[in-house]
Design a protein around this motif. Sequence first.
Motif, PDB file in Angstrom:
ATOM      1  N   VAL A  35      43.590  51.987  42.372  1.00  0.00           N
ATOM      2  CA  VAL A  35      44.854  51.394  41.919  1.00  0.00           C
ATOM      3  C   VAL A  35      46.017  52.300  42.305  1.00  0.00           C
ATOM      4  O   VAL A  35      47.035  51.836  42.840  1.00  0.00           O
ATOM      5  N   PHE A  36      45.877  53.599  42.064  1.00  0.00           N
ATOM      6  CA  PHE A  36      46.948  54.532  42.384  1.00  0.00           C
ATOM      7  C   PHE A  36      47.187  54.584  43.892  1.00  0.00           C
ATOM      8  O   PHE A  36      48.324  54.669  44.341  1.00  0.00           O
ATOM      9  N   THR A  37      46.105  54.542  44.672  1.00  0.00           N
ATOM     10  CA  THR A  37      46.236  54.619  46.125  1.00  0.00           C
ATOM     11  C   THR A  37      46.925  53.383  46.695  1.00  0.00           C
ATOM     12  O   THR A  37      47.704  53.473  47.635  1.00  0.00           O
ATOM     13  N   SER A  38      46.642  52.227  46.118  1.00  0.00           N
ATOM     14  CA  SER A  38      47.174  50.984  46.677  1.00  0.00           C
ATOM     15  C   SER A  38      48.568  50.618  46.169  1.00  0.00           C
ATOM     16  O   SER A  38      49.199  49.720  46.708  1.00  0.00           O
ATOM     17  N   VAL A  70      37.803  39.273  37.749  1.00  0.00           N
ATOM     18  CA  VAL A  70      37.410  40.254  38.770  1.00  0.00           C
ATOM     19  C   VAL A  70      38.411  40.245  39.925  1.00  0.00           C
ATOM     20  O   VAL A  70      38.813  41.300  40.421  1.00  0.00           O
ATOM     21  N   LEU A  71      38.833  39.058  40.337  1.00  0.00           N
ATOM     22  CA  LEU A  71      39.816  38.959  41.417  1.00  0.00           C
ATOM     23  C   LEU A  71      41.145  39.593  41.017  1.00  0.00           C
ATOM     24  O   LEU A  71      41.809  40.220  41.845  1.00  0.00           O
ATOM     25  N   ALA A  72      41.524  39.462  39.756  1.00  0.00           N
ATOM     26  CA  ALA A  72      42.754  40.102  39.287  1.00  0.00           C
ATOM     27  C   ALA A  72      42.626  41.622  39.375  1.00  0.00           C
ATOM     28  O   ALA A  72      43.573  42.312  39.779  1.00  0.00           O
ATOM     29  N   GLY A 107      44.184  46.610  45.227  1.00  0.00           N
ATOM     30  CA  GLY A 107      44.644  46.484  46.607  1.00  0.00           C
ATOM     31  C   GLY A 107      43.539  46.101  47.574  1.00  0.00           C
ATOM     32  O   GLY A 107      43.667  46.315  48.774  1.00  0.00           O
ATOM     33  N   ARG A 108      42.466  45.522  47.078  1.00  0.00           N
ATOM     34  CA  ARG A 108      41.362  45.122  47.959  1.00  0.00           C
ATOM     35  C   ARG A 108      41.708  43.824  48.672  1.00  0.00           C
ATOM     36  O   ARG A 108      42.487  43.020  48.178  1.00  0.00           O
ATOM     37  N   ASP A 109      41.084  43.610  49.844  1.00  0.00           N
ATOM     38  CA  ASP A 109      41.294  42.392  50.618  1.00  0.00           C
ATOM     39  C   ASP A 109      40.489  41.262  49.981  1.00  0.00           C
ATOM     40  O   ASP A 109      39.260  41.242  50.044  1.00  0.00           O
ATOM     41  N   LEU A 110      41.182  40.341  49.373  1.00  0.00           N
ATOM     42  CA  LEU A 110      40.519  39.279  48.608  1.00  0.00           C
ATOM     43  C   LEU A 110      39.902  38.201  49.488  1.00  0.00           C
ATOM     44  O   LEU A 110      38.975  37.526  49.079  1.00  0.00           O
ATOM     45  N   ARG A 111      40.403  38.033  50.695  1.00  0.00           N
ATOM     46  CA  ARG A 111      39.878  36.962  51.538  1.00  0.00           C
ATOM     47  C   ARG A 111      38.389  37.152  51.807  1.00  0.00           C
ATOM     48  O   ARG A 111      37.623  36.191  51.804  1.00  0.00           O
ATOM     49  N   GLU A 167      32.224  36.468  48.494  1.00  0.00           N
ATOM     50  CA  GLU A 167      31.110  37.246  47.978  1.00  0.00           C
ATOM     51  C   GLU A 167      30.813  36.870  46.528  1.00  0.00           C
ATOM     52  O   GLU A 167      29.655  36.795  46.121  1.00  0.00           O
ATOM     53  N   LEU A 168      31.856  36.605  45.743  1.00  0.00           N
ATOM     54  CA  LEU A 168      31.662  36.253  44.336  1.00  0.00           C
ATOM     55  C   LEU A 168      31.268  34.789  44.141  1.00  0.00           C
ATOM     56  O   LEU A 168      30.402  34.470  43.353  1.00  0.00           O
ATOM     57  N   ILE A 169      31.931  33.914  44.859  1.00  0.00           N
ATOM     58  CA  ILE A 169      31.704  32.481  44.646  1.00  0.00           C
ATOM     59  C   ILE A 169      30.424  32.030  45.326  1.00  0.00           C
ATOM     60  O   ILE A 169      29.718  31.164  44.826  1.00  0.00           O
TER      61      ILE A 169
END
Length: 197
Positions: free
Chosen positions: A16-19, A177-179, A185-189, A194-196
Amino acid sequence: RDMSLELMEEELRLEVFTSSSTLRRAEGDLQRAYEELELERKTRGWDFKASGGVRLNEASSGWSWDLGLSATKTLYPRNILLEELELAAAKAEFALETQKNSLNAELREAIQSITAAQDQMDLKAEHLALSRDDLDLRRRQYEAGLVTALQVQEAELAVQKAQLDYAQGKMVYVQSVLALWTLCGRDLRTLVFELIG
């Protein structure tokens, strides 16, 4: 599939701090404030500028060079200027700590949201299993002539409702989890499938 997720708060905090661009901006502001304060302490308010050059003079076949040096100082009380720069550095420190505290609070809230969603999903999974067991029992009772077909249909509807509730619980979990991943700062696309999936 298994929807459990290990939440390592320290690792997530680092992500979180890095992104966080806001945190990086606050760190940059603090660094600039320290540099300005250090420069003022070193130079005591003097601004020195030097210039120079070397040229080949073809007419005389020799070199000519020139040097220039200038020094300026603002006629502003030095102690006031130092106090202003120290105050600016203190404000930048406070802004950085405020931003860190805000990000920590957002991270804790996201983790609590995931934990609550996981608990709700587990509860709904148990309810679904109980509904299926009840449906099996109703069917056996129906075959034995102890209940009516309507009671079996009611049990089937209860299973369908429990399945919908469980699916809704999974979606709430995935959203939480997506929130968290967005906050990190992860790439959600790439991660959403992976989750669904």
